[in-house]
Design a protein around this motif. Sequence first.
Motif, PDB file in Angstrom:
ATOM      1  N   GLN A   2       0.844  -1.186   0.000  1.00 56.20           N
ATOM      2  CA  GLN A   2       0.000   0.000   0.000  1.00 56.20           C
ATOM      3  C   GLN A   2       0.883   1.241   0.000  1.00 56.20           C
ATOM      4  O   GLN A   2       2.024   1.203   0.462  1.00 56.20           O
ATOM      5  CB  GLN A   2      -0.925   0.012   1.214  1.00 56.20           C
ATOM      6  N   TYR A   3       0.338   2.330  -0.527  1.00 61.64           N
ATOM      7  CA  TYR A   3       1.082   3.570  -0.673  1.00 61.64           C
ATOM      8  C   TYR A   3       0.393   4.719   0.052  1.00 61.64           C
ATOM      9  O   TYR A   3      -0.835   4.799   0.050  1.00 61.64           O
ATOM     10  CB  TYR A   3       1.187   3.956  -2.156  1.00 61.64           C
ATOM     11  N   GLU A   4       1.203   5.598   0.630  1.00 64.00           N
ATOM     12  CA  GLU A   4       0.705   6.838   1.220  1.00 64.00           C
ATOM     13  C   GLU A   4       1.672   7.941   0.803  1.00 64.00           C
ATOM     14  O   GLU A   4       2.891   7.725   0.789  1.00 64.00           O
ATOM     15  CB  GLU A   4       0.717   6.795   2.744  1.00 64.00           C
ATOM     16  N   TYR A   5       1.136   9.100   0.480  1.00 68.37           N
ATOM     17  CA  TYR A   5       1.984  10.235   0.137  1.00 68.37           C
ATOM     18  C   TYR A   5       1.601  11.403   1.021  1.00 68.37           C
ATOM     19  O   TYR A   5       0.429  11.722   1.185  1.00 68.37           O
ATOM     20  CB  TYR A   5       1.812  10.610  -1.338  1.00 68.37           C
ATOM     21  N   LEU A  12       6.897   9.733   0.331  1.00 67.04           N
ATOM     22  CA  LEU A  12       6.107   8.590  -0.111  1.00 67.04           C
ATOM     23  C   LEU A  12       6.428   7.415   0.790  1.00 67.04           C
ATOM     24  O   LEU A  12       7.595   7.100   1.028  1.00 67.04           O
ATOM     25  CB  LEU A  12       6.444   8.225  -1.565  1.00 67.04           C
ATOM     26  N   PHE A  70      -1.878   9.282  -4.381  1.00 69.11           N
ATOM     27  CA  PHE A  70      -1.653   8.607  -3.102  1.00 69.11           C
ATOM     28  C   PHE A  70      -1.771   9.551  -1.901  1.00 69.11           C
ATOM     29  O   PHE A  70      -1.647   9.117  -0.771  1.00 69.11           O
ATOM     30  CB  PHE A  70      -0.245   7.990  -3.027  1.00 69.11           C
ATOM     31  N   LYS A  72      -2.417  11.566   1.251  1.00 63.84           N
ATOM     32  CA  LYS A  72      -3.263  11.287   2.417  1.00 63.84           C
ATOM     33  C   LYS A  72      -3.727  12.558   3.126  1.00 63.84           C
ATOM     34  O   LYS A  72      -4.494  12.496   4.050  1.00 63.84           O
ATOM     35  CB  LYS A  72      -2.529  10.380   3.417  1.00 63.84           C
TER      36      LYS A  72
END
Length: 73
Positions: A2-5, A12, A70, A72
């Motif tokens: 999973q990705y979060e930016y 990232l 991505f 958040k």
Amino acid sequence: MQYEYDSEVDGLYIWFVNNIEEEKGNYDHELWPMELKEEIGLLFGKDGGLMGLEIMPASKYFDQSRLDSFDKT
């Protein structure tokens, strides 16, 4: 995976876990190796296993439109 930016810090986070929210409680520490130009951090869990990567500045390595997808914040 999973990705979060986080656009505020241009970071990232690439998580190698199934559920980020459940697994964040297992986070323990990170390392920023000089070999990775101190721009890619390794995120480790309490059991010593690799949980993910943190990349700063992410926009140096990835297209901004992709990072925005991505975001958040």
